[in-house]
Design an enzyme around this catalytic site. Structure first.
Site, short mmCIF file in Angstrom:
data_model
loop_
_atom_site.label_atom_id
_atom_site.label_comp_id
_atom_site.label_asym_id
_atom_site.label_seq_id
_atom_site.Cartn_x
_atom_site.Cartn_y
_atom_site.Cartn_z
CD GLU A 69 -1.67 -2.37 1.75
OE1 GLU A 69 -2.54 -3.24 1.88
OE2 GLU A 69 -0.47 -2.53 2.13
CG PHE A 131 -9.46 -9.46 11.55
CD1 PHE A 131 -8.21 -9.91 11.98
CD2 PHE A 131 -9.74 -9.48 10.20
CE1 PHE A 131 -7.27 -10.38 11.08
CE2 PHE A 131 -8.80 -9.94 9.27
CZ PHE A 131 -7.56 -10.40 9.72
CD GLN A 132 -7.01 -7.15 7.91
OE1 GLN A 132 -7.91 -6.88 7.13
NE2 GLN A 132 -5.88 -7.73 7.52
CE LYS A 181 -16.94 -6.59 4.02
NZ LYS A 181 -16.17 -7.81 4.35
CG MET A 495 22.84 12.23 3.44
SD MET A 495 24.01 13.34 2.61
CE MET A 495 23.03 13.87 1.21
#
Length: 599
Positions: A69, A131-132, A181, A495
């Site tokens: 993502e 969940f999630q 949802k 760097m």
């Protein structure tokens, strides 16, 4: 950004008397279609799955399936930055949404207009540690222009339309739309165009006339003026107007890291990039100026050094569309809030009206031209037998030309790409300036190539950055997005290693990556790129550089990855150490002319 750009979208049709009934998921897809979106980057998951079903049936939307993502977010950024359109990323709830956070923060820092659409758990499960589940609206509130939480399917068209309006107007930036949802699954009439009600959101685009007159008068009176140009000029699509003002006033121009390409490098009035790794003429010009006209710049610490000692003798005209930026770091004698595209036109006209009484800047230009002659940008050849990274990057720019697009990662290669590629047009240089996000380059280049399919698009990356998001090469190969990737492989976090060399007595704690200089390469970038379906080339000698670049430019049926094995000892010069005054450069010039400047 002008209002017409934000919309750069077709005018919606008149409201229908009998609105069709759609699911919330269908409303998401239809809203994007109505807004003129053609490309989206995303990755499905449970909480956003309802949207992916109607998305499959859309003939107007091209969905590009990323491998992470974060890649979707950076691709949306690259898409927006290369095209002046609004980029779109889609993710599921929980970790899908949190994986977008880095890209959202990056877009916020660099004023990139993107809209991120995320799924959320069922509304009756919110707050239960389902969940999630993650409070992505709360998480992103400090790094977005606005974050919406939608629980009602009837509100989806309005939320998405408002998100586009907010992302693309005023100071551009990221907007998040989080949709539960159950809202995606439920039905509601689809009303378009929706009513957008944004109380308190009224970006000012037209500046006050008296402020414009005051700025013009200061410009006419100044003996040592400098146009200090920031990324706002590019975001407002005001490069042509900047060129006109610069030529009208005759003032020198410096372009920050975010503004590279806003003003042609080849122009006689351009002094280069200011700041920590800027050119000596640009740094000293700002420090010695009696007037700074700041155009869409925010006085970032990488430009100012120690802010209290920055340009001590200069009056300041500060132009920005975001009033919060004016006076935040440096007080302005003339603050101007407005869109640069309009402000520059007005300022040009106002200056012409007082130009007969302008001060003579001949002595100023003589001083600056002397600096240009004394301190040309250059580099030395490495002594370890390996290639010079500056040479490699310079040849990429020379062989590709100004019509190419160059997306850099973060670190030494980023600074060399900003220094040694000549930029003649806006939207040709993409990088993570404010956040400094390693891993930006490959997915940003992917998004840029989707937006600009007829241009050569390079991802100029380091071996450290490349390992953070190289999985998007699979996305590029499968979707026929033929970007070119130049890995500037110094086998280290370059760097950080440079700072360890300069400030930590060469104690190289955890900066060796083992990717390029030994017989065992972990990973072997050629084998890795081939596994992803790319054309892969390794270059270890300067005489092979041009042939490899030309092969990449001639290959347009798949991505190309070139592993350029370069010296780990090369450093980015000039360099103003962090936290000191930019007068350090002036002091070093007077006492040690070879300071931080290689022949």
């Amino acid at each position: 950004m002008p209002a017409e750009t934000a919309a750069a979208l077709p005018r919606p049709p008149a409201r229908s008397a009998s609105a069709p009934v759609l699911t919330g998921a269908q409303a998401v897809v239809r809203s994007l279609e109505m807004l003129g979106v053609t490309d989206v980057f995303g990755l499905p998951g449970g909480a956003i799955l309802p949207v992916y079903d109607p998305l499959m049936d859309s003939t107007a939307l091209r969905h590009i399936l990323v491998r992470h993502e974060q890649g979707a977010g950076h691709a949306a950024e690259g898409y927006a930055s290369a095209s002046n359109r609004i980029g779109v990323a889609i993710a599921t709830s929980g970790p899908g949404a949190t994986n977008l956070v880095t890209a959202i923060a990056d877009a916020y820092m660099d004023s990139v207009p993107i809209v991120c659409i995320t799924g959320q758990v069922f509304s009756n499960l919110m707050g239960t540690d389902a969940f999630q589940e993650a409070d992505i609206v709360g998480i992103t509130m400090p790094i977005t222009k606005h974050s919406f939480l939608v629980k009602d399917p009837a509100e989806i068209p309005g939320a998405i339309a408002a998100a586009f309006e907010i992302a693309g107007t005023g100071r551009p930036g990221p907007v998040l739309v989080d949709i539960t949802k159950d809202a995606q699954q439920a039905e509601a009439p689809f009303v378009w165009p929706p009513k957008i009600d944004l109380p308190g959101y009224r970006p000012v685009t037209k500046a006050h006339g008296k402020q414009i007159q005051a700025a013009a008068q200061l410009l006419a009176e100044a003996k040592k003026p400098v146009l200090y140009v920031g990324g706002g000029v590019i975001r407002s699509q005001a490069s042509a107007e900047l060129l006109a003002l610069a030529e009208t006033t005759g003032a020198p121009v410096v372009t920050t890291l975010m503004a590279r390409g806003a003003f042609p490098d080849s122009h006689a009035q351009h002094l280069g990039m200011p700041g920590m790794h800027g050119t000596v003429p640009a740094v000293i010009a700002l420090q010695e100026a009696d007037l700074l006209v700041s155009l869409g710049a925010r006085f970032d610490d990488r430009v100012t050094g120690k802010a209290a000692l920055f340009a001590p003798n200069a009056q300041v005209v500060h132009v920005d569309i975001d009033p919060a930026e004016i006076g935040k770091i440096r007080a302005a004698e003339v603050p101007i809030v407005g869109d640069l595209k309009d402000v520059l036109v007005d300022l040009d006209a106002a200056f012409r009206a007082v130009a007969d009484d302008r001060s003579d800047t001949t002595e100023w230009w003589s001083f600056l031209d002397g600096l240009r002659d004394e301190f040309p940008l250059g580099y030395t050849q490495p002594t370890d037998g390996l290639m010079s990274p500056q040479y490699v990057i310079q040849r990429i720019g020379e062989l590709t030309g100004p019509e190419g697009v160059y997306a850099a990662g973060v670190g030494q290669h980023q600074m060399w790409a900003a220094q040694f590629i000549k930029y003649e047009r806006p939207n040709s240089w993409l990088n993570s300036g404010g956040a400094g996000t390693m891993g930006y380059s490959v997915p940003a280049a992917m998004g840029a190539k989707v937006a600009q399919p007829d241009r050569h698009v390079w991802a100029i990356d380091g071996d450290g950055c490349f390992q953070m998001t190289n999985q998007e090469l699979a996305t590029c190969a499968i979707n026929k997005i033929p970007i070119k990737v130049a890995i500037i492989n110094n086998s280290s976090l370059g760097m950080v290693r440079q700072w360890q060399t300069l400030f930590y007595d060469g104690r190289y704690s955890n900066t060796d990556l083992n990717t390029g200089h030994d017989t065992v390469r972990i990973p072997d970038f050629v084998k890795l790129a081939e596994a992803y379906g790319c054309l892969a080339i390794r270059v270890e000698k300067e005489e092979d550089v041009d042939a490899a670049i030309k092969t990449a430019l001639e290959t347009n049926d798949r991505p190309v990855v070139i592993d350029f094995v370069v010296s780990a000892d090369a450093m980015v010069w000039p360099m103003v150490p962090q936290g000191v005054s930019n007068s350090y450069v002036q002091y070093a010039r007077d006492h040690a002319p070879a300071f931080d400047q290689e022949d």
